[in-house]
Design a protein around this motif. Structure first.
Motif, PDB file in Angstrom:
ATOM      1  N   TYR A  59      44.386  16.119  12.347  1.00 32.07           N
ATOM      2  CA  TYR A  59      43.470  16.373  11.236  1.00 32.07           C
ATOM      3  C   TYR A  59      44.225  16.423   9.913  1.00 32.07           C
ATOM      4  CZ  TYR A  59      40.163  18.642   8.145  1.00 32.07           C
ATOM      5  OH  TYR A  59      39.362  18.941   7.073  1.00 32.07           O
ATOM      6  N   MET A  62      45.010  12.902   8.776  1.00 31.33           N
ATOM      7  CA  MET A  62      43.809  12.263   8.246  1.00 31.33           C
ATOM      8  C   MET A  62      43.432  12.852   6.894  1.00 31.33           C
ATOM      9  SD  MET A  62      39.929  12.346   9.724  1.00 31.33           S
ATOM     10  CE  MET A  62      39.731  13.995   9.017  1.00 31.33           C
ATOM     11  N   ASN A  63      43.477  14.177   6.797  1.00 37.37           N
ATOM     12  CA  ASN A  63      43.116  14.843   5.547  1.00 37.37           C
ATOM     13  C   ASN A  63      44.091  14.492   4.429  1.00 37.37           C
ATOM     14  OD1 ASN A  63      41.711  16.877   3.908  1.00 37.37           O
ATOM     15  ND2 ASN A  63      43.555  18.106   4.174  1.00 37.37           N
ATOM     16  N   LEU A  66      43.396  10.798   3.293  1.00 31.77           N
ATOM     17  CA  LEU A  66      42.067  10.522   2.748  1.00 31.77           C
ATOM     18  C   LEU A  66      41.619  11.593   1.761  1.00 31.77           C
ATOM     19  CD1 LEU A  66      40.259   9.296   5.988  1.00 31.77           C
ATOM     20  CD2 LEU A  66      41.488   7.962   4.287  1.00 31.77           C
ATOM     21  N   LYS A 282      40.387   8.238  -3.835  1.00 35.70           N
ATOM     22  CA  LYS A 282      41.298   8.851  -2.863  1.00 35.70           C
ATOM     23  C   LYS A 282      42.738   8.664  -3.310  1.00 35.70           C
ATOM     24  CE  LYS A 282      37.838   9.679  -0.063  1.00 35.70           C
ATOM     25  NZ  LYS A 282      37.347  11.061   0.173  1.00 35.70           N
ATOM     26  N   LYS A 288      37.818  -0.668   4.041  1.00 35.78           N
ATOM     27  CA  LYS A 288      36.878  -0.147   5.027  1.00 35.78           C
ATOM     28  C   LYS A 288      37.328  -0.461   6.448  1.00 35.78           C
ATOM     29  CE  LYS A 288      32.728  -0.171   2.115  1.00 35.78           C
ATOM     30  NZ  LYS A 288      31.363  -0.723   1.918  1.00 35.78           N
ATOM     31  N   LEU A 291      39.747   2.111   7.837  1.00 33.70           N
ATOM     32  CA  LEU A 291      39.324   3.510   7.983  1.00 33.70           C
ATOM     33  C   LEU A 291      39.293   3.996   9.429  1.00 33.70           C
ATOM     34  CD1 LEU A 291      36.518   3.931   5.289  1.00 33.70           C
ATOM     35  CD2 LEU A 291      38.744   5.045   5.355  1.00 33.70           C
ATOM     36  N   PHE A 294      42.533   5.697  10.324  1.00 35.74           N
ATOM     37  CA  PHE A 294      42.824   6.932   9.600  1.00 35.74           C
ATOM     38  C   PHE A 294      41.834   8.041   9.944  1.00 35.74           C
ATOM     39  CE2 PHE A 294      44.771   3.625   7.015  1.00 35.74           C
ATOM     40  CZ  PHE A 294      46.026   4.162   6.812  1.00 35.74           C
ATOM     41  N   LYS A 295      40.705   7.699  10.551  1.00 41.74           N
ATOM     42  CA  LYS A 295      39.724   8.714  10.934  1.00 41.74           C
ATOM     43  C   LYS A 295      39.647   8.844  12.449  1.00 41.74           C
ATOM     44  CE  LYS A 295      36.624   8.747   6.922  1.00 41.74           C
ATOM     45  NZ  LYS A 295      35.224   8.528   6.463  1.00 41.74           N
ATOM     46  N   GLU A 296      38.944   7.899  13.094  1.00 42.73           N
ATOM     47  CA  GLU A 296      38.633   8.040  14.497  1.00 42.73           C
ATOM     48  C   GLU A 296      39.869   8.054  15.387  1.00 42.73           C
ATOM     49  OE1 GLU A 296      37.095   6.119  12.443  1.00 42.73           O
ATOM     50  OE2 GLU A 296      34.923   6.411  12.586  1.00 42.73           O
ATOM     51  N   LEU A 299      41.905  11.375  15.284  1.00 45.64           N
ATOM     52  CA  LEU A 299      41.164  12.487  15.865  1.00 45.64           C
ATOM     53  C   LEU A 299      40.962  12.294  17.367  1.00 45.64           C
ATOM     54  CD1 LEU A 299      38.515  13.287  13.116  1.00 45.64           C
ATOM     55  CD2 LEU A 299      40.649  14.474  13.621  1.00 45.64           C
TER      56      LEU A 299
END
Length: 855
Positions: A59, A62-63, A66, A282, A288, A291, A294-296, A299
């Motif tokens: 997390y 990612m945080n 982003l 950001k 896109k 992403l 960097f997200k899914e 996590l």
């Protein structure tokens, strides 16, 4: 009425007090029970600590990547062009008032030589339009920002620069700084934590207006603001209310197509989009399509590890609850409600999770601090602040609460079922119902095995993909090779004086007894230069020529000798090749193979022009070399005078790129690259040649500051450090998941053996051999391993297919690669079988007489 009010007041006061008192009792009782089982508590704390730590790290990463730009107003309204643009094109874009309420353009990264306290330090900044700060919506800490695009000799410094270099002087406004040898007046100090419009890629501690004199900013030399071929401006706009990114991209692309047609650009017939838009609010502008990583992906990795840890502890909680069934049955028989006992058991599980959260968060802070120290292999100071912040702490607290409930609820529900009579009997902790293959414990182990194999395969493909792309440096000799960078122009030297100084320095260094070879160069081996490369062909008429791409390397005449790169045919560069009108170039073996199919290239005429500037992707910034010689659209005919051996200097293993080597001209010193001019020195072993070179520089001019001095070994290590760190990280995550799954399987097998001790005793009393008992227990473990392996392979295969579309490193490893697709399941199955065998072996030592007497 008064009585009713008293009753309500009593309820409001008494009920919370009773619940708090019960909670205190539950906590004290839970702590006593955990203290009475130190083995269970220790294993559970370690498992959950690592699980929560990895989830928090995922997390935080990612945080950190982003995160919104600090101090910027409504960052979601900002959009940025992916690729840099020319200033005339930007002026056309800013007229689109139906799209943007405000726009700005800036050149980044820009190195400045800033003199403070009698010494010059290399400071990074931006050249900006006056609308830069108003569009971002930031306010100055002191002074003001630029008021129009015609201000000259004015500078804004960052809060960090003001604190570290100007002593936080409150009267700094109006004072003068020497920037690149010329005075500039400080008119403002930026807000705290603000380091520019793109701090992850192009950190800024200094801002100058685009109208500044070209002597202070060599990037603006040659009438750069009027040239359409110099695409060096990053463009950002604030969208009007109701305008989407897709609509803005479509209209900007139409305008770009129109401009190309109107001004007869060479690529006016180019197909596809000319403009792509990114989110501009950001710290790291990301496409896109990037992403999902960097997200899914991050996590999912953290969630898989946490899932394995929770399943592991839940299994141990089930075993522990079974041992406490008599205690729980007595409490139910004495009138305790099931809800009350569930709350007690959940309190224990939450206490375990809370105890694990503290070391987990501290460990994540340490790990992410180490990750934040990594530097990308680029000539600019790209770094990412991944340190956990308040949001990461809240995430950890939320994960702790959910984790505590997740692994505690199922054991609590099963332990408090109302079958009191068997539990109250002597030996009632042993259940005499038929063994169920699909029990909750087995389902948890099945989930552990599937999640562990999915995690192992995903991290294995990422790690192996990165390892397979990490290059081996071949074709030159890195031993005893040293690099020292200088930038006299940014220390205030005029172009001619800089050229004279560097040539004299080179002559003095060559005379040192410890130096065997030396040269001046713009390009160094094992480095990412940030320029777009060149397009070349043989001179031809019309569209009959075939255009090829190659890397551009600009080197001094003794470069090949100093670096240890053999010239295979022809000759190296000579002094006459450095004249402004010279046309000699040297090409690499790979270029000859691609272009001439191995034919003799000496004397070949090449029509060479610059490739277009490209935008970045992910954490890579794309084109960052904005010199006119690199971005200009003119073409010239050159003659091949030599062929150099290929140098595998890329991140990708054994990847050889076609290269065109250009001689370093004295005119190049007027506008050096972001690395400055590099003095490459080969020395005899065991000599501190860097210190010797520093002494020579100081003897010639003590005000000139060398920077980025390193050995080639250090250069290679830094170049590979980010990928190697990522590879090790993925590998450790996979191994940790493997260990957790194995521990969980061993725990369930041990619990099963303990629960079925009476059955095993009867079997052995009736004549069963030890191998029969061992086979019985191992078959059940093997069934769980097989089912979990099949499920894990299915999930991992889907995940790998998704990742291969995002990353070259994963795509470079085939999804059917036997090393992973077969090796990983076999590794997991082997470790799991060993973990199952240890408690299964103990089942063969059960004494039938003891087992039967226990009932």
């Amino acid at each position: 009425m008064i009585g009713l009010m008293r009753l309500l007041a009593d309820s409001v006061i008494r009920l919370p007090a009773e619940y708090l008192a019960e909670l205190r009792q539950d906590i004290r009782y839970g702590l006593r029970m955990l203290g009475s089982s130190p083995g269970f508590t220790a294993v559970a704390l370690v498992s959950l600590s690592f699980g929560i730590c990895i989830a928090t790290c995922a997390y935080s990463e990612m945080n950190g990547l982003l995160r919104d730009l600090p101090g910027v107003r409504n960052p979601d309204e900002l959009v940025a062009l992916q690729a840099p643009s020319s200033y005339p094109n930007y002026k056309r874009y800013r007229e689109l008032s139906d799209l943007f309420s405000a726009t700005f353009a800036y050149v980044a990264p820009v190195p400045f030589g800033v003199s403070t306290g009698g010494r010059t330090e290399r400071t990074w900044g931006h050249l900006v339009t006056a609308s830069y700060f108003p569009t971002l919506g930031v306010r100055p800490r002191l002074g003001r920002f630029f008021e129009n695009d015609h201000e000259q000799s004015a500078a804004v410094v960052s809060y960090r620069f003001w604190q570290e270099h100007l002593g936080a002087d409150p009267s700094v406004i109006g004072k003068s700084l020497r920037i690149n040898g010329y005075p500039a007046t400080v008119i403002g100090v930026g807000p705290r934590d603000f380091l520019g419009a793109s701090p992850a890629l192009f950190v800024a501690d200094l801002w100058l207006p685009v109208a500044v004199d070209a002597r202070m900013a060599p990037e603006l030399a040659g009438n750069a603001l009027e040239r359409r071929d110099l695409t060096m401006f990053q463009v950002v706009g604030r969208l009007q209310p109701g305008v989407t990114e897709a609509a803005a991209e479509a209209e900007l692309d139409a305008v770009a197509q129109q401009l190309a047609q109107s001004y007869g650009e060479a690529d006016k017939d180019q197909k596809g989009r000319r403009v792509q838009v990114l989110g501009g609010g950001k710290i790291l502008p990301i496409r896109k399509q990037d992403l999902p990583f960097f997200k899914e992906f991050l996590l999912v990795l953290g969630g898989l590890v946490l899932l394995i840890a929770c399943a592991n502890v839940a299994n141990m909680m089930l075993a522990r609850a079974a041992d406490r069934r008599k205690e729980i049955a007595v409490r139910l028989a004495l009138g305790a409600s099931r809800a009350r006992l569930i709350r007690q058991l959940l309190t224990e599980s939450v206490l375990v999770a809370a105890g694990a959260a503290v070391p987990a968060f501290l460990l994540s802070v340490w790990l992410m601090h180490l990750m934040s120290q990594l530097r990308m292999p680029l000539p600019i100071p790209i770094s990412f602040d991944l340190n956990p912040d308040g949001r990461a702490l809240l995430f950890t607290l939320a994960v702790t609460l959910v984790t505590g409930i997740a692994f505690g609820l199922a054991p609590a529900l099963q332990a408090t079922r109302n079958d009191l009579t068997p539990a109250l009997k002597e030996g009632g902790n042993i259940q005499f119902r038929k063994h169920r293959r699909l029990s909750l414990r087995n389902a948890l182990v099945l989930g552990q095995m599937a999640a562990s194999l999915t995690l192992l395969l995903l991290t294995g493909y990422m790690g192996l993909g990165i390892q397979s792309t990490i290059g081996m440096q071949e074709g030159f000799n890195p031993r005893n090779l040293y690099l020292i960078s200088l930038d006299p122009v940014r220390d205030g030297y005029p172009a001619q004086r800089a050229a004279d100084f560097l040539q004299k320095l080179l002559d003095r260094v060559k005379q040192l007894p410890s130096v065997t070879a030396a040269c001046l160069t713009d390009t160094v081996p094992v480095a990412i230069g940030g320029d777009a490369g060149v397009r070349f062909s043989t001179p031809a008429i019309g569209d009959s020529r075939v255009v090829y791409w190659a890397r551009r390397h600009t080197v001094g005449r003794d470069y090949f000798q100093t670096a240890g790169i053999p010239i295979l045919a022809g000759r190296g560069f000579r002094k006459e090749d450095e004249a402004s009108g010279a046309t000699a170039v040297i090409v690499s073996q790979e270029l000859v193979r691609d272009f001439k199919k191995g034919e003799q290239p000496l004397g070949l005429q090449l029509d060479i022009g610059n490739d277009e500037a490209s935008g970045g992707f992910g954490a890579m910034p794309g084109t960052i070399d904005f010199r006119a010689a690199v971005l200009g659209t003119g073409r010239r005919v050159f003659e091949v005078v030599g062929v150099a051996k290929d140098v595998t200097e890329d991140i990708v293993v054994s990847k050889k790129h076609p290269v065109v080597y250009f001689p370093l001209h004295p005119a190049d010193y007027a506008q050096p690259s972001l690395r400055g001019v590099t003095l490459m020195v080969r020395a005899v072993p065991g000599v501190d040649v860097i210190s010797a070179v520093r002494r020579e520089v100081s003897a010639m001019d003590s005000n000139l500051t060398p920077f980025n001095a390193r050995s080639m070994t250090e250069q290679i290590a830094q170049f590979m450090s980010a990928l190697q760190a990522a590879s090790w990280t993925y590998g450790l995550i996979g191994v940790f998941g493997l260990i957790l799954a194995s521990v969980g399987l061993a725990g369930v097998t041990a619990y099963t053996v303990a629960q079925r001790g009476h059955e095993i005793g009867i079997r052995m009393a009736l004549g069963a051999q030890k191998r029969d008992v061992l086979g019985l227990v191992m078959r059940e473990g093997a069934t769980l391993i097989t089912a979990g392996t099949v499920t894990g392979v299915a999930f991992a295969w889907a995940g790998i297919r998704a990742l291969s579309g995002l990353f070259f490193s994963v795509a470079s490893v085939q999804s059917s690669d036997p090393m992973l697709l077969v090796g990983a399941p076999l590794l997991l199955a082997g470790v799991a079988l060993v973990a199952c065998y240890v408690p299964a072996r103990k089942s063969t030592r059960i004494d039938p007489a003891v087992a039967l007497r226990a009932e």
